[in-house]
Design a protein around this motif. Structure first.
Motif, PDB file in Angstrom:
ATOM      1  N   ALA A 170      14.529  36.295   2.165  1.00 48.04           N
ATOM      2  CA  ALA A 170      14.862  34.994   1.636  1.00 48.04           C
ATOM      3  C   ALA A 170      13.690  34.516   0.748  1.00 48.04           C
ATOM      4  N   ILE A 171      12.384  34.878   1.246  1.00 50.78           N
ATOM      5  CA  ILE A 171      11.327  34.817   0.596  1.00 50.78           C
ATOM      6  C   ILE A 171      11.099  35.558  -0.854  1.00 50.78           C
ATOM      7  N   ALA A 172      11.460  37.062  -0.790  1.00 44.06           N
ATOM      8  CA  ALA A 172      11.377  37.945  -1.782  1.00 44.06           C
ATOM      9  C   ALA A 172      12.582  37.451  -2.905  1.00 44.06           C
ATOM     10  N   ARG A 173      13.573  36.898  -2.405  1.00 45.14           N
ATOM     11  CA  ARG A 173      14.563  36.489  -3.449  1.00 45.14           C
ATOM     12  C   ARG A 173      14.417  35.177  -4.039  1.00 45.14           C
ATOM     13  N   GLY A 174      13.395  34.385  -3.259  1.00 47.01           N
ATOM     14  CA  GLY A 174      13.232  33.080  -3.892  1.00 47.01           C
ATOM     15  C   GLY A 174      11.985  32.868  -4.454  1.00 47.01           C
ATOM     16  N   CYS A 175      10.931  33.732  -4.205  1.00 40.27           N
ATOM     17  CA  CYS A 175       9.455  33.352  -4.513  1.00 40.27           C
ATOM     18  C   CYS A 175       8.915  34.412  -5.420  1.00 40.27           C
ATOM     19  N   PRO A 176       9.185  34.476  -6.880  1.00 41.99           N
ATOM     20  CA  PRO A 176       8.814  35.517  -7.410  1.00 41.99           C
ATOM     21  C   PRO A 176       7.395  35.693  -7.664  1.00 41.99           C
ATOM     22  N   GLU A 177       6.672  34.580  -7.587  1.00 41.37           N
ATOM     23  CA  GLU A 177       5.195  34.455  -7.851  1.00 41.37           C
ATOM     24  C   GLU A 177       4.344  34.730  -6.761  1.00 41.37           C
ATOM     25  N   LEU A 178       4.953  35.264  -5.696  1.00 40.93           N
ATOM     26  CA  LEU A 178       4.118  35.628  -4.420  1.00 40.93           C
ATOM     27  C   LEU A 178       3.170  36.735  -4.621  1.00 40.93           C
ATOM     28  N   THR A 179       1.881  36.200  -4.368  1.00 41.35           N
ATOM     29  CA  THR A 179       0.686  37.474  -4.522  1.00 41.35           C
ATOM     30  C   THR A 179       0.173  37.614  -3.351  1.00 41.35           C
ATOM     31  N   TYR A 180       0.325  37.161  -2.277  1.00 46.50           N
ATOM     32  CA  TYR A 180      -0.349  37.500  -0.916  1.00 46.50           C
ATOM     33  C   TYR A 180       0.648  37.201   0.195  1.00 46.50           C
ATOM     34  N   LEU A 181       0.823  38.150   1.009  1.00 49.06           N
ATOM     35  CA  LEU A 181       1.750  38.054   2.130  1.00 49.06           C
ATOM     36  C   LEU A 181       1.111  38.753   3.408  1.00 49.06           C
ATOM     37  N   ASP A 182       1.217  38.148   4.622  1.00 44.03           N
ATOM     38  CA  ASP A 182       0.707  38.466   5.839  1.00 44.03           C
ATOM     39  C   ASP A 182       1.996  38.547   6.967  1.00 44.03           C
ATOM     40  N   VAL A 183       2.536  39.664   7.228  1.00 45.58           N
ATOM     41  CA  VAL A 183       3.432  39.604   8.229  1.00 45.58           C
ATOM     42  C   VAL A 183       3.200  40.457   9.545  1.00 45.58           C
ATOM     43  N   SER A 184       1.864  40.292   9.719  1.00 38.88           N
ATOM     44  CA  SER A 184       1.307  41.218  10.914  1.00 38.88           C
ATOM     45  C   SER A 184       2.024  40.821  12.141  1.00 38.88           C
ATOM     46  N   VAL A 185       2.136  41.477  13.308  1.00 40.70           N
ATOM     47  CA  VAL A 185       2.581  41.516  14.386  1.00 40.70           C
ATOM     48  C   VAL A 185       4.198  40.696  14.386  1.00 40.70           C
ATOM     49  N   LEU A 186       4.840  41.162  13.531  1.00 37.98           N
ATOM     50  CA  LEU A 186       6.288  40.900  13.366  1.00 37.98           C
ATOM     51  C   LEU A 186       7.048  42.059  13.928  1.00 37.98           C
ATOM     52  N   GLN A 187       7.678  42.044  15.145  1.00 37.57           N
ATOM     53  CA  GLN A 187       8.138  43.091  15.790  1.00 37.57           C
ATOM     54  C   GLN A 187       9.504  43.554  15.001  1.00 37.57           C
ATOM     55  N   ASN A 188      10.181  42.345  14.625  1.00 41.76           N
ATOM     56  CA  ASN A 188      11.633  42.605  13.982  1.00 41.76           C
ATOM     57  C   ASN A 188      11.591  42.751  12.560  1.00 41.76           C
ATOM     58  N   LEU A 189      10.631  43.056  12.095  1.00 41.84           N
ATOM     59  CA  LEU A 189      10.528  43.097  10.775  1.00 41.84           C
ATOM     60  C   LEU A 189      10.542  44.841   9.940  1.00 41.84           C
ATOM     61  N   GLY A 190      11.529  44.985   9.328  1.00 39.88           N
ATOM     62  CA  GLY A 190      11.887  46.339   9.054  1.00 39.88           C
ATOM     63  C   GLY A 190      11.712  46.802   7.398  1.00 39.88           C
ATOM     64  N   ASP A 191      12.342  47.861   7.295  1.00 37.50           N
ATOM     65  CA  ASP A 191      12.250  48.427   5.938  1.00 37.50           C
ATOM     66  C   ASP A 191      13.052  47.601   5.002  1.00 37.50           C
ATOM     67  N   MET A 192      14.146  47.131   5.343  1.00 38.81           N
ATOM     68  CA  MET A 192      14.865  46.286   4.380  1.00 38.81           C
ATOM     69  C   MET A 192      14.202  45.198   3.795  1.00 38.81           C
ATOM     70  N   ALA A 193      13.411  44.393   4.565  1.00 39.08           N
ATOM     71  CA  ALA A 193      12.440  43.543   4.065  1.00 39.08           C
ATOM     72  C   ALA A 193      11.532  44.006   2.975  1.00 39.08           C
ATOM     73  N   MET A 194      10.933  45.135   3.196  1.00 43.99           N
ATOM     74  CA  MET A 194      10.003  45.942   2.432  1.00 43.99           C
ATOM     75  C   MET A 194      10.785  46.342   0.906  1.00 43.99           C
ATOM     76  N   ALA A 195      11.886  46.726   1.114  1.00 44.11           N
ATOM     77  CA  ALA A 195      12.613  47.000  -0.310  1.00 44.11           C
ATOM     78  C   ALA A 195      13.003  45.501  -1.114  1.00 44.11           C
ATOM     79  N   GLU A 196      13.280  44.590  -0.365  1.00 45.12           N
ATOM     80  CA  GLU A 196      13.530  43.479  -1.106  1.00 45.12           C
ATOM     81  C   GLU A 196      12.248  42.799  -1.823  1.00 45.12           C
TER      82      GLU A 196
END
Length: 606
Positions: free
Chosen positions: A491-517
């Motif tokens: 949802a962030i990837a699709r709605g926030c095109p100006e994003l320059t910094y992202l910290d998603v460390s220690v998110l155990q349920n985060l996978g490749d689909m989010a990286m692709a988006e």
């Protein structure tokens, strides 16, 4: 005519300098300086600032730089940063290596040094002497932890650089004679910073205060054991134009601070960390410093609400207040600030355990211009406090909450509904805040650019879906929010095109689909932290890198699905990459040869 140099023939030096000045980036100006010798010389003339590391034959470098950039006004020298003198390696005839080596060789010949080996050294008096001789127009000099600098070098520089206006001697072991020489020669000195200058005593600072009585406007003193109230009395007596004082000392008492308060009516900024200062000093500040705009009090153990009431009664122009580890302050002191300082725009309360809900409620009711609020380790402040902030402080743009266990969703909803101009929200370890509050932020605060929700374990995908409506978002940190997975980041990837910094460390349920988006939706991404994300693999990294070509920093340690292949992909696919943090065993020899300088290692033996 082909081959005719129309630019150099027709344009005067002044016009070329103006063109170089208008270029929007340093790389562009550097590229232009390589066109010809004339452009190189003109580009050097327009340089006004130099930033130099202080280790690795820095005296030699300063000698060279001072001779080539004669119009420099500002010099920053930092012992913590290193200079490595290049040695010819690799292919013979490499232009950059040959030119630098030639430069070094010429410099050593000029200084009568015949050895081919370049020994590492630290910035010393020789460098200061070279600065004084080469840059007589110097106005600002910052020497950070240059411990080999002594009074001799400072005296030489002061005699040459009489236009000096700002001097920072943090961590320099200079003596009284050097400081006195600065005061005697540099009559325009306005800004002096003496942090960790253990070699100084009252004698040097008193001499400078007398000599620079008309010019000195800013003074910083920290951890100087031999500087006492005597120095502050001299400053208060002579330096009537002083506007800024930053004082961190266990050797200062009321006497010195009172002298400053009574003698410096123009004081605008006062920062104090002095365990022996009491209410008496703050009463003097409240009575005499009517122009005070910023007050920061750190680790005060000997003053109470009486001192803060004096500030509230007298300092009507106060805009910025920081109270950190002030154990004897209570709601009564904050009430005095609320009723007396109507222009307050910034408030930080950190570890003041006796300040509770009532004090902050009064701030919300009485300070409508508040734009920044930080509450750190405030266990007694509850939801109704932020409810009043939401009602009364419509211009609030920044809110920071750390370990505030009594603040929950109700408070955040009040902020979201009342402070629709909110741009920055940082929350850390506030376990009562969950999806409801963050969803309210996403629905109401469309100008949000900076969001940090570290270790808020009740925040999940539902909240980030709402934040995805904030199209201006540039900074997002959701490290440790274990309920967040692919859906929220997508949802962030699709709605926030100006994003320059992202910290998603220690998110155990985060996978490749989010990286692709992210790769598809956030092409401006420059920094990403993926550490401890167990579901991310080489495939996700490949999709991310494909479009995020502006990436400059990537952390991906303790990601078992990420291998040496992904490391190589980041290095080859991101031409702007400056820092890559991985385990050492994941870096192949080929990748190390290609990008060894930008790779950092964590837990090298794992």
């Amino acid at each position: 005519m082909r081959g005719h140099n129309w630019i150099n023939s027709c344009l005067p030096d002044e016009l070329i300098v103006e063109i170089l000045r208008r270029l929007d980036s340093k790389p562009s100006r550097d590229a232009c300086s390589l066109v010809c010798k004339r452009w190189l010389a003109l580009e050097r003339l327009r340089r006004t600032t130099l930033r130099v590391g202080a280790t690795g034959s820095s005296d030699l470098f300063l000698n060279l730089l001072a001779g080539r950039f004669s119009n420099v006004r500002n010099v920053y020298i930092d012992e913590r940063l290193s200079i490595s003198l290049p040695v010819q390696r690799g292919k013979r005839g490499s232009r950059s290596q040959t030119s630098v080596s030639s430069l070094n060789q010429c410099a050593f010949e000029k200084n009568g040094i015949e050895d081919a080996e370049f020994e590492s050294s630290h910035f010393s008096d020789s460098g200061l002497i070279a600065l004084g001789e080469g840059l007589p127009k110097l106005e600002k000099l910052s020497l950070i932890w240059c411990s080999n600098v002594s009074s001799a070098g400072l005296i030489s520089l002061a005699n040459k650089c009489t236009y000096l206006k700002s001097l920072d001697l943090q961590g320099c072991y200079v003596g009284d004679l050097g400081l006195a020489a600065v005061g005697k020669s540099c009559k325009q000195l306005e800004d002096l910073n003496l942090r960790f200058c253990e070699g100084l005593t009252d004698m040097g600072l008193v001499e400078l205060a007398i000599s620079c009585a008309k010019s000195l406007k800013s003074l910083g003193i920290a951890a100087c054991a031999k500087i006492t109230d005597i120095s502050l009395e001299a400053v208060g007596l002579h330096c009537k134009s002083l506007e800024i004082l930053s004082l961190d000392s266990e050797f200062m008492h009321n006497k010195g601070v009172i002298a400053i308060a009574q003698g410096c009516p123009c004081l605008r900024i006062l920062k104090l960390q002095c365990i022996n200062v009491t209410d008496e000093a703050l009463k003097a500040v409240g009575t005499s410093c009517l122009s005070l705009e910023l007050l920061a009090l750190y680790s005060f153990q000997r003053f109470t609400d009486k001192g803060l009431r004096a500030i509230g009664n007298g300092c009507k122009k106060l805009k910025d207040l920081t109270l950190s580890d002030c154990y004897f302050l209570s709601d009564n002191g904050l009430e005095a600030i609320a009723t007396g300082c109507k222009e307050l725009t910034h408030l930080e309360v950190n570890g003041c355990h006796n300040i509770g809900t009532l004090g902050l409620e009064l701030i919300g009711k009485s300070c409508p211009r508040l734009t920044e609020l930080a509450l750190l380790y405030c266990q007694r402040i509850g939801n109704t406090a932020l409810h009043e902030i939401g009602r009364g402080c419509k211009f609030l743009q920044s809110l920071e909450l750390v370990d505030c266990s009594s603040i929950g969703d109700e408070a955040i909803c009040s902020i979201a509904e009342g402070c629709r101009n909110l741009k920055k929200l940082h929350i850390r370890r506030c376990y009562e805040i969950g999806n409801k509050g963050i969803m309210a932020i996403g629905e109401n605060c469309k100008s949000l650019t900076d969001l940090s929700l570290r270790f808020c374990d009740r925040v999940g995908d539902e909240a980030l879906v709402a934040i995805g409506e904030c199209s201006c978002l540039q900074y997002l940190n959701v490290s440790g929010c274990h309920q967040i997975g692919d859906a929220g980041i997508i949802a962030i990837a699709r709605g926030c095109p100006e994003l320059t910094y992202l910290d998603v460390s220690v998110l155990q349920n985060l996978g490749d689909m989010a990286m692709a988006e992210l790769g598809e939706g956030c092409p401006n991404l420059k920094e990403i932290v993926l550490s401890h994300c167990r579901q991310i693999t080489d495939v996700g990294i490949s999709h991310l890198v494909r479009n995020c070509t502006l990436l400059e920093s990537c952390h991906m340690v303790f990601c078992p699905g990420v291998t040496s292949s992904a490391v190589a992909t980041v290095v080859s696919g991101c031409p702007n990459i400056k820092k890559l943090l991985v385990e050492k065993w994941k870096v192949s020899q080929r990748t190390k040869r290609r990008a060894g300088s930008i790779i950092s290692y964590l837990c090298a033996d794992l």
